[in-house]
Design an enzyme around this catalytic site. Structure first.
Site, mmCIF file in Angstrom:
data_model
loop_
_atom_site.group_PDB
_atom_site.id
_atom_site.type_symbol
_atom_site.label_atom_id
_atom_site.label_comp_id
_atom_site.label_asym_id
_atom_site.label_seq_id
_atom_site.Cartn_x
_atom_site.Cartn_y
_atom_site.Cartn_z
ATOM 1 N N PRO A 100 49.652 47.663 44.855
ATOM 2 C CA PRO A 100 49.228 48.527 45.957
ATOM 3 C C PRO A 100 48.328 47.725 46.902
ATOM 4 C CG PRO A 100 48.635 49.228 43.805
ATOM 5 C CD PRO A 100 49.106 47.964 43.713
ATOM 6 N N LEU A 105 43.528 44.871 44.856
ATOM 7 C CA LEU A 105 44.281 44.123 43.985
ATOM 8 C C LEU A 105 44.953 42.906 44.071
ATOM 9 C CD1 LEU A 105 45.825 47.245 42.088
ATOM 10 C CD2 LEU A 105 44.341 45.588 41.208
ATOM 11 N N SER A 107 46.881 41.978 46.841
ATOM 12 C CA SER A 107 48.259 41.880 47.454
ATOM 13 C C SER A 107 48.425 40.959 48.495
ATOM 14 C CB SER A 107 48.761 43.292 47.916
ATOM 15 O OG SER A 107 49.179 43.355 49.006
ATOM 16 N N ALA A 109 46.821 37.850 48.641
ATOM 17 C CA ALA A 109 46.926 36.492 48.227
ATOM 18 C C ALA A 109 48.260 36.352 47.312
ATOM 19 C CB ALA A 109 45.863 36.345 47.385
ATOM 20 N N ALA A 110 48.711 37.550 46.690
ATOM 21 C CA ALA A 110 49.917 37.436 45.847
ATOM 22 C C ALA A 110 51.222 37.142 46.710
ATOM 23 C CB ALA A 110 50.049 38.624 45.000
ATOM 24 N N ASP A 151 40.175 34.816 45.415
ATOM 25 C CA ASP A 151 41.526 35.657 45.146
ATOM 26 C C ASP A 151 42.616 34.678 45.073
ATOM 27 O OD1 ASP A 151 39.672 37.606 45.772
ATOM 28 O OD2 ASP A 151 40.657 38.546 47.446
#
Ligand code: MEV
Length: 317
Positions: A100, A105, A107, A109-110, A151
């Site tokens: 999300p 959460l 997002s 960095a991912a 992160d």
């Protein structure tokens, strides 16, 4: 075709204080991931052009048409520079993420890590974890000027980490796997505002804020021991202590407090805000007996989404 992924993350202990050099603990959330696929474009008209697509943010565009300060343009350009490529390769890069957005959460960095990983692997120059982490850190600076680096670190290494800025991240030993429920308040997590607000407080009263950061650092170090020893009651108590320090920092909100109270009343062993706060998520430590009641209580009190995650030492395959 090349595919790469990176997990979501949550901060377990030490958010904000970590920006000021104190330790923090973060864990990956592996059930939600950013996935990037890359394919070669072969039409001669597409030579030297890189197509970028992300449904989540409604982007479908050639790289040269995207503003250079956009996080996606930035991570692509930084990756091409890092692998020493001077011309833009003809590729189609598609991002699909189940993390999300703006919920704390990780997002951003991912997505950065998955893009960089996929691109460097596809071009035959896979980047080392350390390099992936530094590139994602550079992009995180767009989101808020002074990221601690936690992160990008937890997302790249994809395992629980004990982190002190400027030091090698340490592996977190987990004596006994434990279960967390992540409750999304539905209010967007405002990292940039929360970090700026804490900075303003620090500028106006350094001694009090430094003392608060020290207390958070001490709770984080005790939590590391509790996690290593598999001592869940102690861990839960430390989460509650960290939460009361986050309240003192001013990053909790009435909506987050409502979820925290509801989870506690439903039997959570410990509950706190996770991440920057002023919105975003709370996390609740639960066991087999309490998990259903806590999930129900969070939904009944307005959580827009509820996720489970198990924390263990295991590294993802
Ligand atoms: C955000 O996930 C965690 C913060 O401590 C900011 C940072 O560490 O960069 C609030």
């Amino acid at each position: 075709m090349t595919e790469a992924t990176a997990p979501g993350k949550i901060i377990l202990f030490g958010e904000h204080a970590v920006v000021y050099g104190r330790p923090a603990i973060a864990v990956p959330v592996r059930d939600v991931r950013a996935k990037v696929t890359i394919q070669n474009l072969t039409a001669p008209s597409q030579a030297g052009s890189l197509w970028v697509e992300s449904k989540a943010i409604g982007l479908s565009s050639w790289l040269h048409e995207i503003d250079g300060g956009h996080p996606l343009a930035k991570i692509i350009t930084l990756t091409l520079e890092a692998i020493g490529l001077e011309t833009v390769p003809s590729l189609r890069l598609a991002i699909n993420s189940s993390i999300p957005l703006a919920s704390g959460l990780g997002s951003g960095a991912a997505v950065s890590v998955a893009v960089s990983r996929a691109l460097s692997e596809h071009l035959g120059r896979p980047l080392a974890l350390k390099d992936l982490s530094s590139l994602a850190f550079e992009v995180d600076r767009i989101h808020h000027g002074t990221p601690s680096g936690i992160d990008n670190t937890v997302v790249v290494y994809d395992r629980p980490v004990y982190f002190i800025p400027g030091k090698e991240p340490e592996r977190l030993e987990v004596g006994l796997p434990f279960m967390l429920i992540i409750g999304d308040s539905g209010q967007p997590s405002a990292t940039i505002e929360a970090v700026a607000q804490v900075r303003d407080s620090w500028i106006s009263d350094k001694p009090s804020m430094e003392a608060l950061f020290d207390s958070i650092g001490s709770v984080t170090n005790q939590a590391r021991e509790a996690i290593r020893d598999g001592d869940l009651p102690r861990l839960g108590g430390l989460m509650n202590q960290n939460q009361s320090l986050l309240l003192d920092l001013g990053v909790s909100t009435p909506t987050l407090e409502l979820l925290i109270e509801a989870a506690g009343a439903a039997g959570a062993i410990g509950v706190k805000v996770s991440g920057a706060g002023l919105g975003g998520n709370i996390i609740a430590l639960v066991d087999q007996d309490s998990q259903r009641a806590v999930k129900r209580a969070l939904i009944a009190n307005g959580a827009s989404k509820v996720l489970y995650t198990e924390v263990s030492t295991e590294v993802s395959p």
